[in-house]
Design a protein around this motif. Structure first.
Motif, PDB file in Angstrom:
ATOM      1  N   ARG A 377     -33.080 -32.740  14.536  1.00 53.73           N
ATOM      2  CA  ARG A 377     -33.268 -33.515  15.764  1.00 53.73           C
ATOM      3  C   ARG A 377     -31.946 -34.120  16.217  1.00 53.73           C
ATOM      4  N   ALA A 378     -31.954 -34.624  17.442  1.00 52.77           N
ATOM      5  CA  ALA A 378     -30.808 -35.366  17.956  1.00 52.77           C
ATOM      6  C   ALA A 378     -30.876 -36.796  17.441  1.00 52.77           C
ATOM      7  N   ALA A 408     -22.671 -35.090  35.936  1.00 53.06           N
ATOM      8  CA  ALA A 408     -21.896 -35.998  35.089  1.00 53.06           C
ATOM      9  C   ALA A 408     -20.972 -35.214  34.157  1.00 53.06           C
ATOM     10  N   PHE A 409     -21.454 -34.079  33.690  1.00 52.49           N
ATOM     11  CA  PHE A 409     -20.634 -33.215  32.834  1.00 52.49           C
ATOM     12  C   PHE A 409     -19.420 -32.696  33.603  1.00 52.49           C
ATOM     13  N   PHE A 484     -22.074 -30.713  24.056  1.00 50.27           N
ATOM     14  CA  PHE A 484     -22.525 -31.582  22.963  1.00 50.27           C
ATOM     15  C   PHE A 484     -21.515 -32.701  22.680  1.00 50.27           C
ATOM     16  N   GLN A 485     -20.236 -32.456  22.945  1.00 45.23           N
ATOM     17  CA  GLN A 485     -19.254 -33.536  22.825  1.00 45.23           C
ATOM     18  C   GLN A 485     -19.453 -34.554  23.942  1.00 45.23           C
ATOM     19  N   PHE A 486     -19.755 -34.061  25.144  1.00 48.10           N
ATOM     20  CA  PHE A 486     -20.070 -34.937  26.278  1.00 48.10           C
ATOM     21  C   PHE A 486     -21.281 -35.810  25.959  1.00 48.10           C
ATOM     22  N   LEU A 487     -22.305 -35.238  25.349  1.00 45.92           N
ATOM     23  CA  LEU A 487     -23.512 -36.000  25.020  1.00 45.92           C
ATOM     24  C   LEU A 487     -23.201 -37.126  24.035  1.00 45.92           C
ATOM     25  N   ILE A 494     -26.313 -37.516  19.580  1.00 44.14           N
ATOM     26  CA  ILE A 494     -25.495 -36.857  18.562  1.00 44.14           C
ATOM     27  C   ILE A 494     -26.283 -35.699  17.960  1.00 44.14           C
ATOM     28  N   CYS A 495     -25.745 -34.504  18.098  1.00 35.08           N
ATOM     29  CA  CYS A 495     -26.379 -33.307  17.546  1.00 35.08           C
ATOM     30  C   CYS A 495     -25.408 -32.692  16.544  1.00 35.08           C
ATOM     31  N   SER A 496     -25.362 -33.244  15.330  1.00 32.58           N
ATOM     32  CA  SER A 496     -24.368 -32.826  14.340  1.00 32.58           C
ATOM     33  C   SER A 496     -24.524 -31.374  13.933  1.00 32.58           C
TER      34      SER A 496
END
Length: 637
Positions: A377-378, A408-409, A484-487, A494-496
């Protein structure tokens, strides 16, 4: 470089030169505006052999929709010595030769030097140019590889499209932009309508290459598209090797070197809906009364690796003959085509079609996951796994929020200093992923899961996106890595798990290239899909199928409520899976037993939206109603 005031601006803005960069270029010079290095005054005289070609560029002119821009390029070694924007270059060899001769003579006069030899790409262009330059005592030869010119063409293509591997596919916004006769265009529409009504993609698996032999002896290798793909139509390849190479490697150029062996001509006819075409093209079709199979079947053309990026009258005639033959063959043979092996058939026009089966060598991509697995999960303050459980969704609002993320991205990328072309490409790729989440998974980004990314990369994207260029795959992975870095930075999501998945570029490209939707149907297609889903199942991403996920519904379809409940169960299963991982369960058997126990409890417990009925009660009631409706309709027939 010579650029007329009314020519397309070399910057790629889509405006005329006089309305864009003319003023600035008059001060600073315009070579760099086209992506070319500044000219070397000594270059022309330093090389006895020049190379010349008309290179199509990916840009439009807003004020001139009939334009099909290209660059007349002359080089000495790797140095450009003449570059000129052309608005509507002809594709005919004699016309191309005339333009090249003019550009060469202008360069000779400017540099007070005459080369000993001029090299061009195509034999027929060389023959015409040889006659024109004979008075100048200049030899003209042809060569498939024009290393110096191709290096400069790289700069131009990268400048206009952001990708030097771009093959030069630039259709004009109107039919007039092709420079072909209205009579030919009308005939093409008639043939295209017959082709669309015959629906050959229903019976032609892409494992069958169609070799078309024309009455005059010319041959084309053809691929009927539409077999489980997004686009329907047909592609004609002048070189059979190019088609086989593209299907087997995803790149028409051997060894990945774009210009080591330039591929032959490729002409593609596809269909699109009225709303996807330019207004002027739609008005052309309407005003001329050209035939259409339906409002969602407007034909349009693409030409790749062709002289000046156009279509000659002869190639256009071949296209019509071939699509007529394929349509006629489909009408006559129909379902029999699927099981045909080596077959030869001819029509009343003398076109002979030979069916050949392509063999696809699948490659191993997936390895057994290493246990214990990690939660998928995130995390973070912006993450909300339960947001994926919502069953009542305002899709318009859902889509609007996803577009807000794309916007936004875009701002985030611009602040990082990326070039506009890269920003645009990455936003397009990210939008594709978000569209997948929104429309296919109905999941907001706050609830994104490792399952979603793996399904997108290893099943959905390879089967939905026809393009097989390796740079396309690399660009997608880069865009998602930035997303994913933007998120993390902007949304606290955070999606490791995403880093390791996106770093495995080799597996993704291998999976993409092995997709059989362009090779096989039936058992091969099922095998490829099963491999992808088997990997997801091995990671415990799917619920047990004994109750809600039964196959019984397939006979009569799936109801609205069942679809909602199936989706909710799936997202709950992912949440339970991660909770159990965190509780310390490591053995796959123990994990699945606990997950199934939770599923059974959920299936039999009254659901908040359907009280006092449980999910099983709701699904059984809906299935019985749906079965009664279907049977009533069948009996009425």
């Amino acid at each position: 470089m010579t650029v007329g005031r009314n020519d397309p601006c070399p910057c790629g803005s889509g405006r005329k030169y006089k309305n864009c960069c003319l003023g600035r270029d008059e001060k600073a010079g315009s070579w760099t505006r086209m992506g070319l290095p500044a000219p070397d005054p000594e270059a022309a005289a330093s090389e006895p052999v020049w190379q010349a070609e008309i290179v199509p560029v990916h840009t439009f002119i807003d004020e001139e929709p009939d334009a099909r821009p290209a660059v007349l390029l002359v080089t000495a070694g790797v140095h450009p010595i003449h570059a000129e924007m052309l608005t509507r270059p002809s594709a005919e060899a004699e016309d191309i030769a005339a333009e090249l001769a003019r550009g060469i003579r202008e360069t000779m006069a400017k540099n007070h030097f005459s080369p000993a030899d001029i090299r061009v790409r195509y034999d027929d262009v060389a023959d015409c140019l040889r006659n024109l330059l004979d008075p100048d005592d200049i030899a003209v030869t042809s060569a498939l590889a024009l290393t110096g010119l191709d290096t400069c063409a790289n700069f131009v293509k990268s400048h206009f499209w952001g990708n030097e591997d771009y093959p030069g596919v630039q259709p004009p916004k109107t039919w007039a932009g092709w420079g072909l006769s209205e009579e030919w265009i009308g005939t093409l529409h008639r043939a295209a309508a017959a082709f669309y009504r015959a629906r050959p993609w229903t019976w032609f698996p892409a494992s069958k290459l169609v070799q078309a032999c024309l009455p005059d002896g010319r041959e084309w290798s053809c691929l009927v598209m539409g077999d489980a793909a997004m686009e329907v139509g047909i592609s004609l390849y002048s070189s059979k090797d190019d088609l086989v190479r593209m299907l087997s490697t995803g790149n028409m150029n051997a060894g990945g070197d774009t210009f080591a062996k330039p591929p032959g001509r490729v002409i593609t006819m596809l269909f699109d809906e009225r709303g996807e075409l330019s207004r002027k093209m739609v008005r052309e079709v309407t005003s001329h009364g050209w035939e259409l199979a339906s409002s969602s079947a407007y034909p349009f053309l693409l030409a790749a690796n062709s002289p000046a990026g156009g279509i000659t009258a002869r190639d256009g005639s071949d296209l019509i003959l071939i699509i007529d033959a394929v349509a006629g063959f489909t009408r006559e043979k129909g379902r029999e085509i699927i099981n045909m092996m080596e077959t030869e058939w001819s029509d009343e026009n003398g076109v002979v079609l030979r069916l050949e089966n392509l063999v696809h060598d699948d490659s191993e991509v997936f390895a057994d996951p290493v246990w214990p697995l990690e939660p998928g999960r995130a995390e973070g303050g912006g993450a909300n796994p339960e947001a994926g459980l919502q069953t009542q969704v305002d899709m318009d609002e859902f889509i609007r929020r996803q577009m807000d993320i794309v916007n936004a991205f875009r701002v985030w990328l611009e602040e990082k200093g990326l070039k506009e072309i890269r920003v645009r490409q990455q936003c397009q790729d990210v939008k594709l992923f978000l569209d997948f989440l929104t429309r296919d998974q109905v999941v907001p980004i706050a609830a994104v899961h490792e399952y979603d990314l793996r399904l997108f990369l290893y099943v959905w994207f390879p089967s939905e996106v026809i393009e097989r260029d390796q740079s396309r795959a690399k660009n997608l992975l880069t865009a998602l890595k930035n997303l994913f870095q933007f998120l993390v930075e902007e949304k606290e999501i955070i999606c490791s798990w995403s880093a390791s998945i996106l770093a495995d570029r080799k597996s993704f490209i291998q999976r993409w290239k092995s997709c059989p939707f362009l090779f096989e149907v039936n058992t091969s297609t099922e095998h490829w899909e099963q491999e992808g889903y088997a990997d997801l199942v091995s990671r415990q991403f799917y619920p047990d199928g004994s109750v809600v996920f039964t196959a019984d519904w397939k006979e009569f379809g799936i109801g609205v409520e069942e679809k909602k409940l199936r989706s909710e169960l799936h997202r709950r299963w992912l949440i339970w899976r991660d909770e159990l991982f965190e509780s310390g369960i490591e053995h796959p058997g123990d994990l699945r037993a606990e997950l199934i126990e939770r599923q059974r409890l959920w299936e039999q417990t009254p659901h908040p939206l359907y009280r006092p009925r449980s999910p099983i009660d709701v699904i059984e009631d809906e299935r019985m109603k749906l079965e009664r409706v279907i049977r009533t309709m069948l009996n009425a027939q």
